[in-house]
Write a protein that holds these residues in place. Structure first.
Motif, PDB file in Angstrom:
ATOM      1  N   VAL A  24     -52.982   8.916  -2.034  1.00  0.00           N
ATOM      2  CA  VAL A  24     -51.791   7.421  -1.845  1.00  0.00           C
ATOM      3  C   VAL A  24     -52.706   6.747  -1.207  1.00  0.00           C
ATOM      4  N   GLN A  41     -40.816  11.917  -6.973  1.00  0.00           N
ATOM      5  CA  GLN A  41     -41.983  12.204  -5.975  1.00  0.00           C
ATOM      6  C   GLN A  41     -43.229  10.917  -5.950  1.00  0.00           C
ATOM      7  N   LYS A  42     -43.190  10.588  -6.853  1.00  0.00           N
ATOM      8  CA  LYS A  42     -44.449   8.821  -7.172  1.00  0.00           C
ATOM      9  C   LYS A  42     -44.290   7.909  -6.191  1.00  0.00           C
ATOM     10  N   THR A  55     -50.282   6.438  -5.717  1.00  0.00           N
ATOM     11  CA  THR A  55     -50.433   7.896  -5.998  1.00  0.00           C
ATOM     12  C   THR A  55     -51.557   8.788  -6.722  1.00  0.00           C
ATOM     13  N   ARG A  83     -44.855   6.057  -3.225  1.00  0.00           N
ATOM     14  CA  ARG A  83     -44.736   5.103  -2.633  1.00  0.00           C
ATOM     15  C   ARG A  83     -43.655   4.077  -1.760  1.00  0.00           C
ATOM     16  N   ASP A 125     -53.829  15.212  -8.731  1.00  0.00           N
ATOM     17  CA  ASP A 125     -52.613  15.003  -8.881  1.00  0.00           C
ATOM     18  C   ASP A 125     -51.127  15.916  -8.374  1.00  0.00           C
ATOM     19  N   TYR A 131     -41.170  14.109 -11.125  1.00  0.00           N
ATOM     20  CA  TYR A 131     -43.022  13.913 -10.920  1.00  0.00           C
ATOM     21  C   TYR A 131     -42.366  12.040 -10.287  1.00  0.00           C
ATOM     22  N   GLU A 132     -41.734  11.258 -11.224  1.00  0.00           N
ATOM     23  CA  GLU A 132     -41.229   9.972 -10.613  1.00  0.00           C
ATOM     24  C   GLU A 132     -40.529  10.154  -9.029  1.00  0.00           C
ATOM     25  N   GLN A 174     -52.507   9.094 -10.776  1.00  0.00           N
ATOM     26  CA  GLN A 174     -51.530   7.547 -11.126  1.00  0.00           C
ATOM     27  C   GLN A 174     -52.874   7.490 -11.615  1.00  0.00           C
ATOM     28  N   ASN A 220     -49.317  14.961 -14.816  1.00  0.00           N
ATOM     29  CA  ASN A 220     -50.895  13.856 -15.474  1.00  0.00           C
ATOM     30  C   ASN A 220     -51.474  14.189 -16.620  1.00  0.00           C
TER      31      ASN A 220
END
Lengths: 250, 316
Positions: free
Chosen positions: B102, A234-235, B71, A239, A159, A231-232, B74, A198
C-alpha cells in the motif's frame, strides 16, 4: 440463560423468494472495513460483516519465540484465531478448542501464498484474530481482515486475500451465509472460499455437506462474484485510510 | 527501542570536543547513489530499481501534489520497453507489473516505483544504524536495531575507542594474519567487551548481512561509536529518504537553520543534539512534520518557512 431454547426459523426463504433478512440469494451482507484500529500493532484492521465484528492485528517480521519453531530457510506465518467468551449466545470457554485451532491453521494456509516468507528466514509474522461477535462466516471474514492487517503493516504482498462463504439451502445456492442459514439442515452445504482476486487463485476451499458437480460450479462462481465485491471494498478501505492521511498531512 | 526518550544531561551544556562535526550531515548522504542489491538476494522478487526514491519530485512531473494510492496486487500496467518494474513492484504471471505495497505510485524515468507508507527496517550492507545494546558477553554485543533480528557487534569490530583511527574493517576475528597484525598494532591490547555496556546507544555500520544470519556491525569508521547526550527519536523507515532530502539537502537545511546536529540512521532512528533544549524541541517538531507530510510536494520550502518562523519565537 434464556428460558426458551434458541428457536430455529420454520422457513428459510420468504414468500417473495428473498432470504429472511431480505437479501437476494446472491447478495452479500453489509460489510464495513476499517484499517489501523490498533495503535500498538504493526498493522491492523476491523471487519463488520453483517453482525460479525472481527479485529485482526499483525506484527513482524520479528524473532520467533519459542526459538525451535524458527526455520533457517524461510520465515513463518503464525495465525491465532480466537473467539471472545461473549462472541456467541452461550458463553464460549476461553480455552482454545479444536475449532479455533483448525481455523487458525486454515487462515494461515490461506494467507501464506501472498507473502514472500522466504525473504525473512528465522523470523515470524504474527497475525492475531479476535472475534468479538460471531454471526456465521467468521473464518472468511477473518481472512479478509487479516489480509488488510498485513497490507497495513507494510509487508510485501502479491495480492490481497478475500474470503467469502457460499452454501446451499433447500438445494438452492446462496451467497454469504448468516448464522441461522448455516444451521439449516435440509439440502444444505457450506463452502468457505478464499481467493487472490488478481490472479483468481483459490487459497482456501472447504466444503461441508454434499454437492453435485454442477452445484459446486454454481457455488464457486457465486463465491467469485461475492469475492470480487469484497475485494473492491478492501482496496477502497486501504485507499481511503491512506488518502485521508495524505490530505490530513497537508 | 522506546519511541522517544531523553538521554540524561541534554539540557546542560555540551562539551565542545564531544560535539559532532559538520560532517555528520554529510555522512548521511552516502546512500544516495545506486543500491542494487548484492548477489545473494538471488531470485528475490523485490526488485529494486537502479534509481532509489529520494522523496523529491523530478522537475514537476506531477503538478497536483496528490498522488495515486495503490494497493497490493494492483496492476500498474504491462511490462514493456518504456515501463519497467522498479522498487516495490513485481511482475505477475501475465506479464503485468503489480504493486507489492500500500503506497503511492511514482514514475521515475522508465521505472514504476511504489513507495510504501509503512515498513520494517531490513538491514543492508553499508547502512549506518543507531542501535541500543541489549546484551553482551565476553566476545560480542547484541544490539536492537529495529530489524527483524538482533545485530551482532564483535569486540574486534568495535575499535579501541579512538574513533576513525583504524581503517574500515581492520578489526574482527576473520583470519589469522589480520589478527596477528592487529595484535602488534594495538600494542598487545586485549580484545574484550569492556568498551560499551548494556543500554548504550551506538551508531554502527552494517558490515555484513545475508538474511540467513544476524547482521554484523562495526563501529570502526568516521562518526561511528557511542553517542552521548541529545535526543533519540524513531520515524517510519520509508520516510527516511525524505528527511535526508536530495543529496542531504533537508539535513543541511535543518543544520543551518538551527544550531542542532542531526544524524539520520537508515533504520529509522534519528539522533538530535543541540546546545539549547528549545531548539532541540523545535527540531523534533519539525521532523514529525516532515514525517507526516512526506508525500507532499514542495516540502523543503514549507519546512524552511516553518523552521524560520519558529526560530524567531525560540529566540524571542
Amino acid at each position: 440463560m434464556p428460558l426458551l431454547p434458541e428457536g430455529h426459523p420454520e422457513k428459510i426463504f420468504r414468500e417473495d423468494g428473498l432470504r429472511l433478512d431480505g437479501r437476494k440469494p446472491d447478495e452479500l451482507r453489509e460489510i464495513r472495513l476499517e484499517i489501523g484500529v490498533l495503535k500498538n500493532a504493526d498493522g491492523s484492521a476491523m471487519i463488520c460483516h453483517g453482525k460479525n465484528r472481527i479485529i485482526a492485528g499483525a506484527y513482524g517480521p520479528r524473532e520467533v519465540h519459542p526459538r525451535h519453531l524458527a526455520q533457517s530457510d524461510t520465515g513463518i506465518l503464525q495465525v491465532q484465531y480466537r473467539m471472545a467468551t461473549f462472541s456467541v449466545g452461550e458463553r464460549k470457554t476461553p480455552v482454545p478448542g479444536r475449532r479455533e485451532k483448525e481455523i487458525s491453521m486454515v487462515v494461515q494456509h490461506a494467507l501464506e501464498p501472498v507473502l514472500f516468507l522466504e525473504q525473512y528466514p528465522n523470523s515470524t509474522i504474527d497475525v492475531f484474530i479476535q472475534v468479538m461477535t460471531a454471526d456465521g462466516g467468521t473464518r472468511c471474514a477473518s481472512i479478509t481482515a487479516a489480509a488488510l492487517a498485513l497490507a497495513d503493516m507494510g509487508i510485501p504482498m502479491r495480492d490481497l486475500v478475500t474470503g467469502v462463504a457460499v452454501g446451499k439451502i433447500n438445494n438452492k445456492p446462496i451467497l454469504d451465509l448468516a448464522d441461522y442459514e448455516d444451521k439449516w439442515e435440509e439440502g444444505a452445504a457450506d463452502m468457505p472460499v478464499a481467493v487472490m482476486m488478481n490472479e483468481k487463485k483459490i487459497t482456501l476451499l472447504q466444503l461441508d455437506g454434499q454437492v453435485g458437480i454442477d452445484e459446486y460450479e454454481q457455488m464457486l462462481n457465486l463465491a467469485l462474484k461475492g469475492a470480487e465485491k469484497i475485494y473492491e471494498l478492501q482496496k477502497e478501505a486501504l485507499r481511503k485510510k491512506y488518502t485521508s492521511e495524505l490530505v490530513g498531512g497537508r | 527501542m522506546s519511541e522517544f526518550h531523553e538521554e540524561g544531561g541534554s539540557e546542560n551544556e555540551i562539551p565542545e570536543e564531544e560535539r559532532a562535526e559538520d560532517d555528520i550531515a554529510d555522512s548521511n548522504t552516502f546512500d544516495e547513489d545506486d543500491n542494487l542489491d548484492d548477489a545473494d538476494h538471488g531470485e528475490a522478487p523485490l526488485e529494486e530499481g537502479p534509481q532509489k526514491f529520494d522523496g523529491e519530485e523530478e522537475g514537476g512531473q506531477e503538478e497536483s501534489g496528490m498522488r495515486e494510492v495503490v494497493t497490493p496486487g494492483q496492476v500498474l500496467g504491462a511490462r514493456n520497453k518504456d515501463m519497467l518494474p522498479g522498487f516495490g513492484t513485481v511482475i505477475d504471471p501475465k506479464g503485468n507489473i503489480i504493486s507489492l505495497y500500500v503506497g503511492f505510485l511514482q514514475k521515475h524515468g522508465k521505472y514504476v516505483n511504489v513507495i510504501p507508507f509503512k515498513g520494517k527496517y531490513m538491514p543492508r550492507v553499508g547502512d549506518k544504524v543507531i542501535g541500543k545494546i541489549i546484551d553482551k558477553n565476553v566476545v560480542l554485543w547484541k544490539l536492537d536495531i529495529n530489524a527483524p533480528c538482533v545485530a551482532i557487534l564483535r569486540a574486534g569490530d568495535a575499535g579501541e575507542g579512538d574513533r576513525g583511527r583504524h581503517e574500515y574493517g581492520s578489526g574482527g576475528s576473520r583470519g589469522g594474519t589480520q589478527q596477528v597484525r592487529r595484535r602488534f598494532d594495538r600494542g598487545g591490547k586485549k580484545e574484550d567487551t569492556s568498551q560499551y555496556n548494556v543500554g548504550d546507544i551506538i551508531i554502527a555500520k552494517v558490515l555484513k548481512y545475508d538474511r540467513t544470519t544476524e547482521p554484523t556491525l562495526t563501529t570502526v569508521g568516521p562518526d561511528l561509536g557511542q553517542i552521548r547526550g541529545g535526543f533519540i527519536m524513531d520515524i517510519a523507515v520509508p520516510k527516511i529518504p525524505r528527511l535526508i532530502g536530495k543529496a542531504g539537502s533537508m539535513i543541511k537545511l535543518l543544520n543551518t537553520l538551527t544550531s542542532c546536529k542531526l544524524f539520520v540512521a537508515q533504520n529509522g532512528v534519528v539522533w538530535i543534539k543541540g546546545k539549547k533544549i528549545d531548539e532541540e524541541r523545535l527540531l523534533i517538531k519539525t521532523i514529525k512534520k516532515i514525517e507526516n507530510e512526506a508525500h507532499t510536494v514542495g516540502l523543503t520550502d514549507r519546512v524552511k518557512e516553518f523552521v524560520q518562523s519558529e526560530m524567531k519565537k525560540v529566540k524571542a
